[in-house]
Write a protein that holds these residues in place. Structure first.
Motif, PDB file in Angstrom:
ATOM      1  N   TYR A  38       0.813  -1.220   0.000  1.00 24.42           N
ATOM      2  CA  TYR A  38       0.000   0.000   0.000  1.00 24.42           C
ATOM      3  C   TYR A  38       0.844   1.266   0.000  1.00 24.42           C
ATOM      4  CZ  TYR A  38      -3.978  -3.044   0.949  1.00 24.42           C
ATOM      5  OH  TYR A  38      -4.935  -4.024   0.843  1.00 24.42           O
ATOM      6  N   LEU A  39       2.129   1.149   0.327  1.00 29.71           N
ATOM      7  CA  LEU A  39       2.925   2.371   0.520  1.00 29.71           C
ATOM      8  C   LEU A  39       3.031   3.249  -0.728  1.00 29.71           C
ATOM      9  CD1 LEU A  39       3.367   1.281   3.316  1.00 29.71           C
ATOM     10  CD2 LEU A  39       5.780   1.861   3.133  1.00 29.71           C
ATOM     11  N   PRO A  40       3.316   2.684  -1.908  1.00 29.36           N
ATOM     12  CA  PRO A  40       3.394   3.563  -3.093  1.00 29.36           C
ATOM     13  C   PRO A  40       2.081   4.305  -3.358  1.00 29.36           C
ATOM     14  CG  PRO A  40       4.325   1.393  -3.569  1.00 29.36           C
ATOM     15  CD  PRO A  40       3.662   1.294  -2.223  1.00 29.36           C
ATOM     16  N   LEU A  41       0.953   3.592  -3.166  1.00 30.86           N
ATOM     17  CA  LEU A  41      -0.363   4.235  -3.376  1.00 30.86           C
ATOM     18  C   LEU A  41      -0.552   5.371  -2.390  1.00 30.86           C
ATOM     19  CD1 LEU A  41      -2.582   0.954  -3.540  1.00 30.86           C
ATOM     20  CD2 LEU A  41      -1.786   2.339  -5.456  1.00 30.86           C
ATOM     21  N   LEU A  42      -0.265   5.052  -1.106  1.00 36.04           N
ATOM     22  CA  LEU A  42      -0.480   6.053  -0.049  1.00 36.04           C
ATOM     23  C   LEU A  42       0.467   7.225  -0.211  1.00 36.04           C
ATOM     24  CD1 LEU A  42      -1.144   3.669   2.960  1.00 36.04           C
ATOM     25  CD2 LEU A  42      -2.746   5.294   1.948  1.00 36.04           C
ATOM     26  N   ARG A  43       1.672   6.958  -0.684  1.00 40.80           N
ATOM     27  CA  ARG A  43       2.658   8.032  -0.889  1.00 40.80           C
ATOM     28  C   ARG A  43       2.097   9.072  -1.854  1.00 40.80           C
ATOM     29  NH1 ARG A  43       8.958   7.453  -2.416  1.00 40.80           N
ATOM     30  NH2 ARG A  43       9.225   9.400  -3.548  1.00 40.80           N
ATOM     31  N   ARG A  44       1.564   8.603  -2.969  1.00 40.09           N
ATOM     32  CA  ARG A  44       1.028   9.518  -3.993  1.00 40.09           C
ATOM     33  C   ARG A  44      -0.185  10.275  -3.450  1.00 40.09           C
ATOM     34  NH1 ARG A  44      -0.809   6.021  -8.205  1.00 40.09           N
ATOM     35  NH2 ARG A  44      -2.880   6.328  -7.337  1.00 40.09           N
ATOM     36  N   LEU A  46      -1.014  10.815  -0.301  1.00 32.10           N
ATOM     37  CA  LEU A  46      -0.648  11.718   0.798  1.00 32.10           C
ATOM     38  C   LEU A  46      -0.099  13.028   0.261  1.00 32.10           C
ATOM     39  CD1 LEU A  46       0.967   9.252   3.362  1.00 32.10           C
ATOM     40  CD2 LEU A  46      -1.012  10.729   3.759  1.00 32.10           C
ATOM     41  N   LEU A  47       0.721  12.947  -0.763  1.00 34.87           N
ATOM     42  CA  LEU A  47       1.287  14.171  -1.346  1.00 34.87           C
ATOM     43  C   LEU A  47       0.185  15.048  -1.918  1.00 34.87           C
ATOM     44  CD1 LEU A  47       4.546  12.786  -2.963  1.00 34.87           C
ATOM     45  CD2 LEU A  47       4.347  14.362  -1.014  1.00 34.87           C
ATOM     46  N   GLU A  48      -0.805  14.395  -2.547  1.00 27.37           N
ATOM     47  CA  GLU A  48      -1.938  15.169  -3.100  1.00 27.37           C
ATOM     48  C   GLU A  48      -2.711  15.848  -1.966  1.00 27.37           C
ATOM     49  OE1 GLU A  48      -4.650  13.050  -5.736  1.00 27.37           O
ATOM     50  OE2 GLU A  48      -2.880  12.333  -6.851  1.00 27.37           O
ATOM     51  N   VAL A  49      -2.943  15.090  -0.874  1.00 25.56           N
ATOM     52  CA  VAL A  49      -3.699  15.654   0.256  1.00 25.56           C
ATOM     53  C   VAL A  49      -2.919  16.821   0.860  1.00 25.56           C
ATOM     54  CG1 VAL A  49      -4.432  15.163   2.629  1.00 25.56           C
ATOM     55  CG2 VAL A  49      -4.972  13.545   0.799  1.00 25.56           C
ATOM     56  N   VAL A  54      -1.763  22.448   2.255  1.00 32.36           N
ATOM     57  CA  VAL A  54      -0.576  23.182   2.692  1.00 32.36           C
ATOM     58  C   VAL A  54       0.163  23.722   1.463  1.00 32.36           C
ATOM     59  CG1 VAL A  54       1.474  23.070   4.152  1.00 32.36           C
ATOM     60  CG2 VAL A  54      -0.361  21.426   4.509  1.00 32.36           C
ATOM     61  N   ASN A  55       0.491  24.972   1.523  1.00 34.20           N
ATOM     62  CA  ASN A  55       1.119  25.635   0.378  1.00 34.20           C
ATOM     63  C   ASN A  55       2.635  25.456   0.500  1.00 34.20           C
ATOM     64  OD1 ASN A  55       1.645  27.265  -1.731  1.00 34.20           O
ATOM     65  ND2 ASN A  55       1.190  29.192  -0.676  1.00 34.20           N
ATOM     66  N   VAL A  56       3.190  24.355   0.032  1.00 33.38           N
ATOM     67  CA  VAL A  56       4.625  24.085   0.217  1.00 33.38           C
ATOM     68  C   VAL A  56       5.313  23.798  -1.120  1.00 33.38           C
ATOM     69  CG1 VAL A  56       4.778  23.190   2.576  1.00 33.38           C
ATOM     70  CG2 VAL A  56       4.008  21.682   0.742  1.00 33.38           C
ATOM     71  N   ASP A  57       6.609  24.126  -1.147  1.00 32.46           N
ATOM     72  CA  ASP A  57       7.399  23.780  -2.326  1.00 32.46           C
ATOM     73  C   ASP A  57       7.866  22.328  -2.196  1.00 32.46           C
ATOM     74  OD1 ASP A  57       7.211  26.440  -2.895  1.00 32.46           O
ATOM     75  OD2 ASP A  57       9.040  26.920  -1.730  1.00 32.46           O
ATOM     76  N   GLN A  58       8.308  21.803  -3.322  1.00 37.50           N
ATOM     77  CA  GLN A  58       8.782  20.413  -3.339  1.00 37.50           C
ATOM     78  C   GLN A  58       9.919  20.210  -2.335  1.00 37.50           C
ATOM     79  OE1 GLN A  58       7.257  17.939  -4.790  1.00 37.50           O
ATOM     80  NE2 GLN A  58       8.785  16.518  -3.918  1.00 37.50           N
ATOM     81  N   ASP A  59      10.799  21.236  -2.219  1.00 34.47           N
ATOM     82  CA  ASP A  59      11.971  21.011  -1.349  1.00 34.47           C
ATOM     83  C   ASP A  59      11.613  21.129   0.141  1.00 34.47           C
ATOM     84  OD1 ASP A  59      11.668  23.731  -1.249  1.00 34.47           O
ATOM     85  OD2 ASP A  59      13.297  24.103  -2.675  1.00 34.47           O
ATOM     86  N   ALA A  60      10.357  21.434   0.436  1.00 26.36           N
ATOM     87  CA  ALA A  60       9.942  21.478   1.859  1.00 26.36           C
ATOM     88  C   ALA A  60       9.431  20.099   2.292  1.00 26.36           C
ATOM     89  CB  ALA A  60       8.844  22.517   2.049  1.00 26.36           C
ATOM     90  N   ILE A  61       9.400  19.160   1.326  1.00 28.23           N
ATOM     91  CA  ILE A  61       8.885  17.816   1.632  1.00 28.23           C
ATOM     92  C   ILE A  61      10.023  16.806   1.532  1.00 28.23           C
ATOM     93  CG2 ILE A  61       7.245  16.017   0.948  1.00 28.23           C
ATOM     94  CD1 ILE A  61       5.507  18.179  -0.319  1.00 28.23           C
ATOM     95  N   LEU A  74       7.183   4.379   5.271  1.00 29.12           N
ATOM     96  CA  LEU A  74       7.264   5.629   4.504  1.00 29.12           C
ATOM     97  C   LEU A  74       7.325   6.746   5.543  1.00 29.12           C
ATOM     98  CD1 LEU A  74       6.781   7.283   1.802  1.00 29.12           C
ATOM     99  CD2 LEU A  74       4.341   7.120   2.334  1.00 29.12           C
ATOM    100  N   ASP A  75       8.386   7.515   5.518  1.00 30.36           N
ATOM    101  CA  ASP A  75       8.595   8.561   6.538  1.00 30.36           C
ATOM    102  C   ASP A  75       8.648   9.906   5.801  1.00 30.36           C
ATOM    103  OD1 ASP A  75       9.282  10.131   8.668  1.00 30.36           O
ATOM    104  OD2 ASP A  75      11.017   8.929   9.286  1.00 30.36           O
ATOM    105  N   LEU A  76       7.615  10.717   5.996  1.00 31.57           N
ATOM    106  CA  LEU A  76       7.426  11.937   5.210  1.00 31.57           C
ATOM    107  C   LEU A  76       7.400  13.132   6.164  1.00 31.57           C
ATOM    108  CD1 LEU A  76       4.839  11.746   2.393  1.00 31.57           C
ATOM    109  CD2 LEU A  76       4.939  13.824   3.701  1.00 31.57           C
TER     110      LEU A  76
END
Lengths: 95, 95
Positions: A38-44, A46-49, A54-61, A74-76
């Protein structure tokens, strides 16, 4: 060790001004081979959510995937925008 | 203590047959008053995402919200369906 001790034990913030952070840990304990990963699905998702609220740039994640025996994690970590950024997010959500 | 030691340290599974579990921990470190509280939003969205991919009943999902000083944590554990349930999910996703 309790959950809070663990979270506080993570590497201290380097930035002088304490930045607020959102940390999402997804751990899957898989006992049988071939069970869905499930991790790859949840990763995608979670990023969408996160981007939705939250208004963040890619390098803030910061995203790390680790595996150890039957555990996969998966540690985000999202460094949250300071107040100005947050206000922009709130306005965007109302629009 | 590392992430895996922490996860393994959680209360052992009571069921005799090792059930697979998905654990999602969302931790927000809030330094200033009045910054947005993302946990309620993420809680709702996470449940929607989980239901989208995993065919689980409500009682298979355990949700705990804890607060300690500047840390607020959403601790969500999903007991995953065994293979039969998982196959149903995969079929549903293809449909």
């Amino acid at each position: 060790m309790g959950l809070f001790d663990f979270l506080r034990g993570s590497p201290k913030q380097t930035a002088t001004i304490a930045k607020e952070r959102l940390r999402i840990i997804v751990a899957q304990e898989r006992s049988a081979r071939g069970s869905p990963d499930y991790l790859p699905l949840l990763r995608r998702e979670l990023l969408e959510v996160i981007r939705k609220y939250v208004n963040v740039d890619q390098d803030a994640i910061d995203i790390q995937v680790k595996r150890d025996g039957d555990h996969e994690v998966l540690d985000l970590t999202v460094t949250l925008p300071d107040k100005a950024g947050a206000a922009a997010t709130a306005a965007a959500r109302e629009a």
